[in-house]
Scaffold this motif. Structure first.
Motif, PDB file in Angstrom:
ATOM      1  N   GLU A  89       0.723  -1.365   0.018  1.00  0.00           N
ATOM      2  CA  GLU A  89      -0.053   0.146  -0.148  1.00  0.00           C
ATOM      3  C   GLU A  89       0.830   1.416  -0.054  1.00  0.00           C
ATOM      4  OE1 GLU A  89      -2.988  -0.105  -0.616  1.00  0.00           O
ATOM      5  OE2 GLU A  89      -3.631  -2.077  -0.122  1.00  0.00           O
ATOM      6  N   GLU A  90       1.756   1.373   0.864  1.00  0.00           N
ATOM      7  CA  GLU A  90       2.764   2.567   0.850  1.00  0.00           C
ATOM      8  C   GLU A  90       3.456   2.655  -0.622  1.00  0.00           C
ATOM      9  OE1 GLU A  90       2.209   4.490   3.212  1.00  0.00           O
ATOM     10  OE2 GLU A  90       2.134   3.680   5.055  1.00  0.00           O
ATOM     11  N   PHE A  91       3.746   1.702  -1.116  1.00  0.00           N
ATOM     12  CA  PHE A  91       4.578   1.831  -2.502  1.00  0.00           C
ATOM     13  C   PHE A  91       3.705   2.638  -3.518  1.00  0.00           C
ATOM     14  CE2 PHE A  91       5.624   0.939  -6.640  1.00  0.00           C
ATOM     15  CZ  PHE A  91       7.172   1.044  -6.532  1.00  0.00           C
ATOM     16  N   ASN A  93       1.188   4.500  -2.134  1.00  0.00           N
ATOM     17  CA  ASN A  93       1.023   5.971  -1.772  1.00  0.00           C
ATOM     18  C   ASN A  93       2.164   7.059  -2.261  1.00  0.00           C
ATOM     19  OD1 ASN A  93      -1.192   5.184  -0.291  1.00  0.00           O
ATOM     20  ND2 ASN A  93      -0.159   4.701   1.511  1.00  0.00           N
ATOM     21  N   TYR A  94       3.379   6.309  -1.994  1.00  0.00           N
ATOM     22  CA  TYR A  94       4.576   7.102  -2.383  1.00  0.00           C
ATOM     23  C   TYR A  94       4.725   7.142  -3.946  1.00  0.00           C
ATOM     24  CZ  TYR A  94       6.076   7.681   2.539  1.00  0.00           C
ATOM     25  OH  TYR A  94       6.175   8.024   3.855  1.00  0.00           O
ATOM     26  N   HIS A  95       4.285   6.391  -4.626  1.00  0.00           N
ATOM     27  CA  HIS A  95       4.194   6.503  -6.121  1.00  0.00           C
ATOM     28  C   HIS A  95       3.033   6.944  -6.812  1.00  0.00           C
ATOM     29  CE1 HIS A  95       7.975   4.006  -4.813  1.00  0.00           C
ATOM     30  NE2 HIS A  95       8.313   4.683  -5.874  1.00  0.00           N
ATOM     31  N   GLU A 101       1.840  18.169  -2.434  1.00  0.00           N
ATOM     32  CA  GLU A 101       2.159  18.814  -1.282  1.00  0.00           C
ATOM     33  C   GLU A 101       2.200  18.055  -0.101  1.00  0.00           C
ATOM     34  OE1 GLU A 101      -1.867  21.062  -0.370  1.00  0.00           O
ATOM     35  OE2 GLU A 101      -1.051  21.584   1.663  1.00  0.00           O
ATOM     36  N   TRP A 102       1.448  16.863   0.106  1.00  0.00           N
ATOM     37  CA  TRP A 102       1.833  15.893   1.306  1.00  0.00           C
ATOM     38  C   TRP A 102       3.176  15.262   1.297  1.00  0.00           C
ATOM     39  CZ3 TRP A 102      -2.567  11.337   2.000  1.00  0.00           C
ATOM     40  CH2 TRP A 102      -2.025  10.706   3.189  1.00  0.00           C
ATOM     41  N   LEU A 103       3.798  14.970  -0.153  1.00  0.00           N
ATOM     42  CA  LEU A 103       4.987  14.542   0.003  1.00  0.00           C
ATOM     43  C   LEU A 103       6.111  15.629   0.476  1.00  0.00           C
ATOM     44  CD1 LEU A 103       4.909  12.529  -3.275  1.00  0.00           C
ATOM     45  CD2 LEU A 103       5.217  11.601  -1.183  1.00  0.00           C
ATOM     46  N   ASP A 105       5.246  17.802   2.826  1.00  0.00           N
ATOM     47  CA  ASP A 105       5.084  18.119   4.260  1.00  0.00           C
ATOM     48  C   ASP A 105       5.777  16.889   4.927  1.00  0.00           C
ATOM     49  OD1 ASP A 105       3.723  20.425   4.448  1.00  0.00           O
ATOM     50  OD2 ASP A 105       1.708  19.146   4.245  1.00  0.00           O
ATOM     51  N   LEU A 106       5.905  15.791   4.146  1.00  0.00           N
ATOM     52  CA  LEU A 106       6.746  14.785   4.712  1.00  0.00           C
ATOM     53  C   LEU A 106       8.056  14.731   4.804  1.00  0.00           C
ATOM     54  CD1 LEU A 106       4.291  11.785   3.926  1.00  0.00           C
ATOM     55  CD2 LEU A 106       4.572  13.113   5.970  1.00  0.00           C
ATOM     56  N   ARG A 107       8.671  15.537   3.879  1.00  0.00           N
ATOM     57  CA  ARG A 107      10.211  15.759   3.587  1.00  0.00           C
ATOM     58  C   ARG A 107      11.168  15.679   4.843  1.00  0.00           C
ATOM     59  NH1 ARG A 107      10.118  18.428  -1.533  1.00  0.00           N
ATOM     60  NH2 ARG A 107       9.312  16.159  -2.084  1.00  0.00           N
ATOM     61  N   THR A 111      10.952   9.831   5.400  1.00  0.00           N
ATOM     62  CA  THR A 111       9.893   8.424   5.198  1.00  0.00           C
ATOM     63  C   THR A 111      10.206   8.074   3.782  1.00  0.00           C
ATOM     64  OG1 THR A 111       7.933   9.791   5.113  1.00  0.00           O
ATOM     65  CG2 THR A 111       8.792   8.870   7.118  1.00  0.00           C
ATOM     66  N   ASN A 112       9.945   6.643   3.565  1.00  0.00           N
ATOM     67  CA  ASN A 112       9.531   6.034   2.300  1.00  0.00           C
ATOM     68  C   ASN A 112       8.458   4.781   2.409  1.00  0.00           C
ATOM     69  OD1 ASN A 112      11.260   3.809   2.861  1.00  0.00           O
ATOM     70  ND2 ASN A 112      13.064   5.242   2.535  1.00  0.00           N
ATOM     71  N   TRP A 113       8.639   4.177   1.246  1.00  0.00           N
ATOM     72  CA  TRP A 113       7.616   2.874   1.694  1.00  0.00           C
ATOM     73  C   TRP A 113       8.154   1.977   2.290  1.00  0.00           C
ATOM     74  CZ3 TRP A 113       8.771  -1.797  -0.758  1.00  0.00           C
ATOM     75  CH2 TRP A 113       9.900  -1.488  -1.741  1.00  0.00           C
ATOM     76  N   HIS A 114       9.408   1.728   2.654  1.00  0.00           N
ATOM     77  CA  HIS A 114      10.024   0.678   3.303  1.00  0.00           C
ATOM     78  C   HIS A 114       9.545   0.771   4.744  1.00  0.00           C
ATOM     79  CE1 HIS A 114      12.546  -0.760   0.192  1.00  0.00           C
ATOM     80  NE2 HIS A 114      12.732   0.609  -0.336  1.00  0.00           N
ATOM     81  N   LYS A 115       9.079  -0.462   5.495  1.00  0.00           N
ATOM     82  CA  LYS A 115       8.691  -0.369   6.761  1.00  0.00           C
ATOM     83  C   LYS A 115       9.351  -1.573   7.448  1.00  0.00           C
ATOM     84  CE  LYS A 115       6.226   3.276   5.757  1.00  0.00           C
ATOM     85  NZ  LYS A 115       6.665   4.432   6.012  1.00  0.00           N
ATOM     86  N   PRO A 116      10.670  -1.526   7.508  1.00  0.00           N
ATOM     87  CA  PRO A 116      11.350  -2.640   8.484  1.00  0.00           C
ATOM     88  C   PRO A 116      10.814  -3.009   9.791  1.00  0.00           C
ATOM     89  CG  PRO A 116      12.760  -0.946   7.721  1.00  0.00           C
ATOM     90  CD  PRO A 116      11.554  -0.527   7.127  1.00  0.00           C
ATOM     91  N   THR A 169       2.821   6.024  15.402  1.00  0.00           N
ATOM     92  CA  THR A 169       1.550   5.918  15.174  1.00  0.00           C
ATOM     93  C   THR A 169       1.379   5.755  13.621  1.00  0.00           C
ATOM     94  OG1 THR A 169       1.350   8.586  15.313  1.00  0.00           O
ATOM     95  CG2 THR A 169       0.306   7.393  17.049  1.00  0.00           C
ATOM     96  N   HIS A 170       1.181   4.742  13.307  1.00  0.00           N
ATOM     97  CA  HIS A 170       1.367   4.257  11.822  1.00  0.00           C
ATOM     98  C   HIS A 170       0.010   3.964  11.301  1.00  0.00           C
ATOM     99  CE1 HIS A 170       3.261   2.887   8.210  1.00  0.00           C
ATOM    100  NE2 HIS A 170       3.250   1.691   8.551  1.00  0.00           N
ATOM    101  N   THR A 171      -0.201   4.444  10.026  1.00  0.00           N
ATOM    102  CA  THR A 171      -1.643   4.361   9.603  1.00  0.00           C
ATOM    103  C   THR A 171      -1.424   3.911   7.972  1.00  0.00           C
ATOM    104  OG1 THR A 171      -1.676   6.662   9.150  1.00  0.00           O
ATOM    105  CG2 THR A 171      -2.915   5.805  11.164  1.00  0.00           C
TER     106      THR A 171
HETATM  107  N1  IYR Z   1       1.588   6.439   5.805  1.00  0.00           N
HETATM  108  C1  IYR Z   1       2.896   6.782   5.155  1.00  0.00           C
HETATM  109  C2  IYR Z   1       2.783   8.302   4.701  1.00  0.00           C
HETATM  110  C3  IYR Z   1       2.876   9.294   6.220  1.00  0.00           C
HETATM  111  C4  IYR Z   1       2.012  10.014   6.344  1.00  0.00           C
HETATM  112  C5  IYR Z   1       2.032  10.888   7.072  1.00  0.00           C
HETATM  113  I1  IYR Z   1       0.098  12.144   7.773  1.00  0.00           I
HETATM  114  C6  IYR Z   1       2.876  10.895   8.153  1.00  0.00           C
HETATM  115  O1  IYR Z   1       3.007  11.605   9.446  1.00  0.00           O
HETATM  116  C7  IYR Z   1       4.007  10.169   8.098  1.00  0.00           C
HETATM  117  C8  IYR Z   1       4.084   9.145   6.836  1.00  0.00           C
HETATM  118  C9  IYR Z   1       4.162   6.331   5.758  1.00  0.00           C
HETATM  119  O2  IYR Z   1       4.106   5.543   6.843  1.00  0.00           O
HETATM  120  O3  IYR Z   1       5.322   6.339   5.398  1.00  0.00           O
END
Ligand code: IYR
Length: 220
Positions: A89-91, A93-95, A101-103, A105-107, A111-116, A169-171
């Motif tokens: 899902e995250e791949f 999201n990021y692609h 604007e969201w990307l 804000d996350l700079r 973060t990226n799509w890898h969630k080890p 807090t991961h969503t």
């Molecule tokens: N869910 C993605 C992107 C993300 C979204 C927000 I809002 C954040 O504060 C941090 C990340 C991720 O977990 O990478």
């Protein structure tokens, strides 16, 4: 004066000095909390997990329905399945699914799509919200479900920090896959995913600051 339905309650009583000192100490402790993305695989005593979940479940809820389930995942195969599904899902999201604007804000979070961390953290706690509950054959609705479960999640995060552990807090979005992987009933929807453990020895956090009290509090 109390009726049959009510019982007397006595709040813990502190002297003004003790109350002030406790409020300062709690603030100081909570100010040190950070969301962590880098976890150690060091085991966490299970009783701590039981205690933090029991603390979360002390939260107030609409009509005291307690519309939450805390799924505690320690099983490595399940953690791996969750990581694979979340990264898929995250791949996406990021692609393309997240706006520029969201990307942007996350700079700062890098973060990226890898969630080890979904495999490294010794426990994943997945908080589910129950929009209704079964009462025999009947469906009974719950009230203020997002508010109730959000408050419980806040208590959980505070309890995690208080025990010297860290979380995020991961969503992953959308996160319906958690309902399938964990075989949850159809009245439950995933609300939040929290990896729980100790920070990795070389863990870093984003260089960000909290708003000052003057920015968040308005007196009337
Ligand atoms: N869910 C993605 C992107 C993300 C979204 C927000 I809002 C954040 O504060 C941090 C990340 C991720 O977990 O990478």
């Amino acid at each position: 004066m109390h009726t049959d339905k009510h019982l007397p309650y006595t709040a813990p009583a502190y002297s003004p000095e003790t109350a002030l000192q406790r409020s300062r100490a709690f603030l100081h402790d909570m100010q040190q909390r950070r969301s962590l993305r880098f976890f150690s695989d060091q085991p966490v005593p299970f009783e701590i997990i039981q205690n933090i979940v029991a603390t979360a479940a002390t939260a107030p809820s609409g009509a005291h329905k307690q519309p939450w389930t805390f799924c505690v995942v320690q099983n490595p195969e399940l953690k791996k399945a969750i990581r694979i599904a979340a990264e898929k899902e995250e791949f996406d999201n990021y692609h393309g699914r997240m706006s520029d604007e969201w990307l942007d804000d996350l700079r700062v979070f890098d973060t990226n799509w890898h969630k080890p961390f979904l495999e490294i953290a010794p426990y994943l706690i997945i908080v589910f919200k129950q929009s209704w509950e079964k009462a025999g054959t009947e469906k009974r609705k719950n009230y203020y479900v997002n508010e109730s479960v959000g408050i419980a999640a806040g208590f959980l995060i505070a309890a995690i920090h208080q025990a010297g552990l860290v979380t995020l807090t991961h969503t992953p979005s959308p996160m319906n896959f958690l309902q399938q992987i964990l075989g949850r009933p159809d009245n439950e929807k995933p609300f939040l995913l929290l990896p729980v453990g100790y920070p990795a020895p070389d863990a870093t956090v984003p260089n960000i600051q909290r708003k000052a009290l003057e920015e968040v509090m308005v007196m009337y």
